[in-house]
Design a protein around this motif. Structure first.
Motif, PDB file in Angstrom:
ATOM      1  N   PRO A   1       0.831  -1.209   0.000  1.00 29.94           N
ATOM      2  CA  PRO A   1       0.000   0.000   0.000  1.00 29.94           C
ATOM      3  C   PRO A   1       0.867   1.262   0.000  1.00 29.94           C
ATOM      4  CG  PRO A   1      -0.326  -1.315   2.024  1.00 29.94           C
ATOM      5  CD  PRO A   1       0.860  -1.864   1.317  1.00 29.94           C
ATOM      6  N   VAL A   2       0.465   2.257  -0.740  1.00 28.85           N
ATOM      7  CA  VAL A   2       1.189   3.535  -0.787  1.00 28.85           C
ATOM      8  C   VAL A   2       0.206   4.664  -0.469  1.00 28.85           C
ATOM      9  CG1 VAL A   2       2.550   5.106  -2.208  1.00 28.85           C
ATOM     10  CG2 VAL A   2       2.718   2.629  -2.587  1.00 28.85           C
ATOM     11  N   THR A   3       0.508   5.397   0.592  1.00 28.50           N
ATOM     12  CA  THR A   3      -0.384   6.465   1.039  1.00 28.50           C
ATOM     13  C   THR A   3       0.414   7.756   1.152  1.00 28.50           C
ATOM     14  OG1 THR A   3      -1.393   4.802   2.457  1.00 28.50           O
ATOM     15  CG2 THR A   3      -2.034   7.074   2.879  1.00 28.50           C
ATOM     16  N   ALA A   4      -0.149   8.846   0.664  1.00 30.72           N
ATOM     17  CA  ALA A   4       0.484  10.160   0.887  1.00 30.72           C
ATOM     18  C   ALA A   4      -0.131  10.736   2.152  1.00 30.72           C
ATOM     19  CB  ALA A   4       0.231  11.080  -0.298  1.00 30.72           C
ATOM     20  N   TYR A   5       0.594  10.675   3.254  1.00 30.10           N
ATOM     21  CA  TYR A   5       0.054  11.193   4.513  1.00 30.10           C
ATOM     22  C   TYR A   5       0.042  12.717   4.462  1.00 30.10           C
ATOM     23  CZ  TYR A   5       0.711   6.476   6.276  1.00 30.10           C
ATOM     24  OH  TYR A   5       0.640   5.126   6.450  1.00 30.10           O
TER      25      TYR A   5
ATOM     26  N   GLU B   1      -0.844   7.281  13.140  1.00 29.63           N
ATOM     27  CA  GLU B   1      -1.361   8.613  12.762  1.00 29.63           C
ATOM     28  C   GLU B   1      -1.045   9.626  13.852  1.00 29.63           C
ATOM     29  OE1 GLU B   1      -3.193  10.290  10.304  1.00 29.63           O
ATOM     30  OE2 GLU B   1      -3.124   8.532   8.995  1.00 29.63           O
ATOM     31  N   ASN B   2      -1.251   9.203  15.104  1.00 31.77           N
ATOM     32  CA  ASN B   2      -0.990  10.099  16.226  1.00 31.77           C
ATOM     33  C   ASN B   2       0.484  10.502  16.280  1.00 31.77           C
ATOM     34  OD1 ASN B   2      -1.771  11.447  18.758  1.00 31.77           O
ATOM     35  ND2 ASN B   2      -0.456   9.892  19.708  1.00 31.77           N
ATOM     36  N   ALA B   3       1.378   9.538  15.999  1.00 32.73           N
ATOM     37  CA  ALA B   3       2.812   9.862  15.974  1.00 32.73           C
ATOM     38  C   ALA B   3       3.107  10.866  14.856  1.00 32.73           C
ATOM     39  CB  ALA B   3       3.639   8.585  15.794  1.00 32.73           C
ATOM     40  N   LEU B   4       2.412  10.710  13.721  1.00 32.20           N
ATOM     41  CA  LEU B   4       2.603  11.667  12.618  1.00 32.20           C
ATOM     42  C   LEU B   4       2.098  13.048  13.037  1.00 32.20           C
ATOM     43  CD1 LEU B   4       1.367   9.625   9.469  1.00 32.20           C
ATOM     44  CD2 LEU B   4       3.685   9.819  10.327  1.00 32.20           C
ATOM     45  N   ASN B   5       0.926  13.070  13.659  1.00 40.07           N
ATOM     46  CA  ASN B   5       0.351  14.362  14.092  1.00 40.07           C
ATOM     47  C   ASN B   5       1.241  15.059  15.100  1.00 40.07           C
ATOM     48  OD1 ASN B   5      -1.895  13.973  12.530  1.00 40.07           O
ATOM     49  ND2 ASN B   5      -3.090  13.053  14.195  1.00 40.07           N
ATOM     50  N   GLU B   6       1.776  14.262  16.025  1.00 41.06           N
ATOM     51  CA  GLU B   6       2.607  14.827  17.097  1.00 41.06           C
ATOM     52  C   GLU B   6       4.056  14.996  16.663  1.00 41.06           C
ATOM     53  OE1 GLU B   6       1.417  15.926  20.014  1.00 41.06           O
ATOM     54  OE2 GLU B   6      -0.565  15.427  19.184  1.00 41.06           O
ATOM     55  N   GLN B   7       4.338  14.605  15.415  1.00 38.70           N
ATOM     56  CA  GLN B   7       5.698  14.655  14.865  1.00 38.70           C
ATOM     57  C   GLN B   7       6.719  13.901  15.711  1.00 38.70           C
ATOM     58  OE1 GLN B   7       6.942  18.444  13.257  1.00 38.70           O
ATOM     59  NE2 GLN B   7       4.805  19.022  12.976  1.00 38.70           N
ATOM     60  N   VAL B   8       6.272  12.790  16.270  1.00 41.07           N
ATOM     61  CA  VAL B   8       7.214  11.904  16.958  1.00 41.07           C
ATOM     62  C   VAL B   8       7.741  10.946  15.890  1.00 41.07           C
ATOM     63  CG1 VAL B   8       7.518  10.210  18.806  1.00 41.07           C
ATOM     64  CG2 VAL B   8       5.973  12.160  19.123  1.00 41.07           C
ATOM     65  N   LEU B   9       8.768  11.419  15.190  1.00 45.88           N
ATOM     66  CA  LEU B   9       9.235  10.756  13.974  1.00 45.88           C
ATOM     67  C   LEU B   9      10.756  10.721  13.949  1.00 45.88           C
ATOM     68  CD1 LEU B   9       6.803  12.685  11.610  1.00 45.88           C
ATOM     69  CD2 LEU B   9       6.602  10.283  12.247  1.00 45.88           C
ATOM     70  N   THR B  10      11.299   9.770  13.212  1.00 45.87           N
ATOM     71  CA  THR B  10      12.760   9.656  13.095  1.00 45.87           C
ATOM     72  C   THR B  10      13.320  10.808  12.230  1.00 45.87           C
ATOM     73  OG1 THR B  10      12.184   7.932  11.509  1.00 45.87           O
ATOM     74  CG2 THR B  10      13.119   7.229  13.614  1.00 45.87           C
ATOM     75  N   PRO B  11      14.643  11.038  12.316  1.00 48.65           N
ATOM     76  CA  PRO B  11      15.229  12.265  11.751  1.00 48.65           C
ATOM     77  C   PRO B  11      14.944  12.537  10.273  1.00 48.65           C
ATOM     78  CG  PRO B  11      16.903  10.977  12.915  1.00 48.65           C
ATOM     79  CD  PRO B  11      15.646  10.214  13.007  1.00 48.65           C
ATOM     80  N   GLU B  12      14.761  11.500   9.447  1.00 54.26           N
ATOM     81  CA  GLU B  12      14.547  11.808   8.018  1.00 54.26           C
ATOM     82  C   GLU B  12      13.218  12.526   7.815  1.00 54.26           C
ATOM     83  OE1 GLU B  12      13.438   8.985   9.137  1.00 54.26           O
ATOM     84  OE2 GLU B  12      12.078   8.002   7.735  1.00 54.26           O
ATOM     85  N   LEU B  13      12.316  12.436   8.822  1.00 59.42           N
ATOM     86  CA  LEU B  13      11.019  13.098   8.715  1.00 59.42           C
ATOM     87  C   LEU B  13      10.835  14.205   9.758  1.00 59.42           C
ATOM     88  CD1 LEU B  13       8.683  10.020   8.153  1.00 59.42           C
ATOM     89  CD2 LEU B  13       9.367  11.726   6.468  1.00 59.42           C
TER      90      LEU B  13
END
Ligand code: IPM
Ligand code: MG
Length: 377
Positions: free
Chosen positions: A115-119, A325-337
């Protein structure tokens, strides 16, 4: 505990593999343990060697014990395999990739679903223009046990090399049916990607797909040559719903499609056969990042969500995706993002695991990470 679903008991073979494989796989297991805790399921994890680590330990990339464990398991979770010491040595007789290809073939995993999704939250991380990629939601169905990957290969007496590409109608039909069924439940569009203007195997793909299409009258079918498809995929990815293609084209197009998502570290995959199923991120072993805590665990965690779907645990899979989704919203993400605040692989995984347990007001703080780590691991 959440008693909405009946508790199940499942055995999962875990093949962490090489490079960043063990790190991202560890986070996917952490999230699965959180699911077990919240929903009252019992998952057992059977760790096995595969890839370069297996060659180092046993001399073979796919030891019998690993294959046996995978055959016994309800599903297989894989990190990544590959090591640079084999990549630039064309004379190497054993390679980590032989383990993965051997496993796909032995387990009969003919349908690889990517699956490919543009978040929405990550549109700015793609090098492609946000207005082009926003809203992309497509599924690549890649044939996984045939074609040039598995055809006869070798050298002739005069030193010429060859890799044969073969496909039978049955090999095409079984994955085509799965792709049509997936399209039925989505936006009802299927695109067959081939090179029918040049390749005989591609002409057979068209014949078989055209023969099957009347069984799925509500699905609109179109056909694209792979060179054009490679261009359309980044020009206008929203036009695609289900993309059906052969092994090699699917390998190439799925890496290309990851650019739409913003990072190769976000794309999960499911490989399904009649009796077995394997779940793995589409990315490789990224040896340069090994042990640095910078690898994105989300592709592995979303692969675990696909594993839960496969078990029929839809609420559980939804809980994992909501926590991502919550991690994306809160920007709890690894350095490339997330160039600003750098979270480690383990922090992102723990935060998502915590979100599976309790998503109410789930913001990153040392406490919920510690709670997540101490209760789940
Ligand atoms: C993939 C990988 C593999 C493949 C390699 C590691 C053999 O690129 O799963 O996409 O080519 O299938
Ligand atoms: Mg690939």
């Amino acid at each position: 505990m959440d008693f909405l679903t009946t508790p199940v008991s499942k055995r999962i073979a875990v093949l962490p593999g090489d490079g960043i494989g063990p790190e991202v796989c560890g986070e996917a297991v952490r999230v699965l343990k959180a699911v077990a805790e919240r929903f009252g399921h019992h998952f057992t994890f059977d760790y096995q060697l595969m890839g370069a680590c297996a060659i180092d330990a046993t001399g073979t990339p796919l030891p019998d014990a690993t294959l046996d464990a995978c055959l016994r398991a309800d599903a297989v979770l894989l990190g990544a395999i590959g090591d640079p010491k084999y990549d630039n040595n064309p004379a190497a007789k054993v390679r980590p990739e032989q383990g993965l290809l051997g496993l796909r073939k032995s387990l009969g995993l003919y349908a690889n679903i990517r699956p490919v999704t543009a978040y929405e939250q990550l549109l700015e991380f793609s090098p492609l223009r946000p207005d082009r990629i926003a809203g992309t939601d497509l599924l690549i169905f890649r044939e996984l046990t045939g074609g040039v990957y598995f055809g006869e290969k070798g050298r002739t007496a005069d030193g010429t090399a060859y890799d044969n590409c073969t496909y039978s109608s049955e090999e095409i039909a079984r994955i085509a049916h799965r792709a049509f069924q997936a399209a039925q439940g989505r936006r009802q569009k299927l695109t067959l990607v081939d090179k029918a203007n040049v390749l005989e195997t591609s002409r057979l793909w068209r014949e078989v797909v055209q023969g099957i299409a009347p069984e799925y009258p509500e699905v609109a079918v179109d056909y694209l040559f792979v060179d054009n498809a490679a261009m359309q995929l980044i020009l206008n990815p929203r036009q695609f719903d289900v993309v059906l293609t052969e092994n090699m084209f699917g390998d190439i197009l799925s890496d290309e499609a990851s650019v739409i998502a913003g990072s190769l570290g976000l794309l999960p995959s499911a490989s399904i056969g009649e009796f077995s199923a394997l779940f793995e991120p589409i990315h490789g072993s990224y040896p340069q990042a090994k042990g640095k805590g910078i690898a994105n665990p989300i592709a592995a965690i979303l692969s675990a969500a696909l594993l839960l779907d496969h078990f029929g645990l839809a609420d559980e899979a939804r809980a994992v995706r909501a926590a991502v989704e919550n991690a994306l919203n809160e920007q709890v993400l690894t350095p490339e993002l997330n160039a600003g605040t750098r979270y480690t692989t383990e922090q992102v995984g723990s935060f998502i695991a915590y979100g599976v347990i309790d998503l109410r007001d789930c913001k990153f703080h040392q406490n919920n990470i510690r709670v997540g780590m101490s209760t789940i691991i």
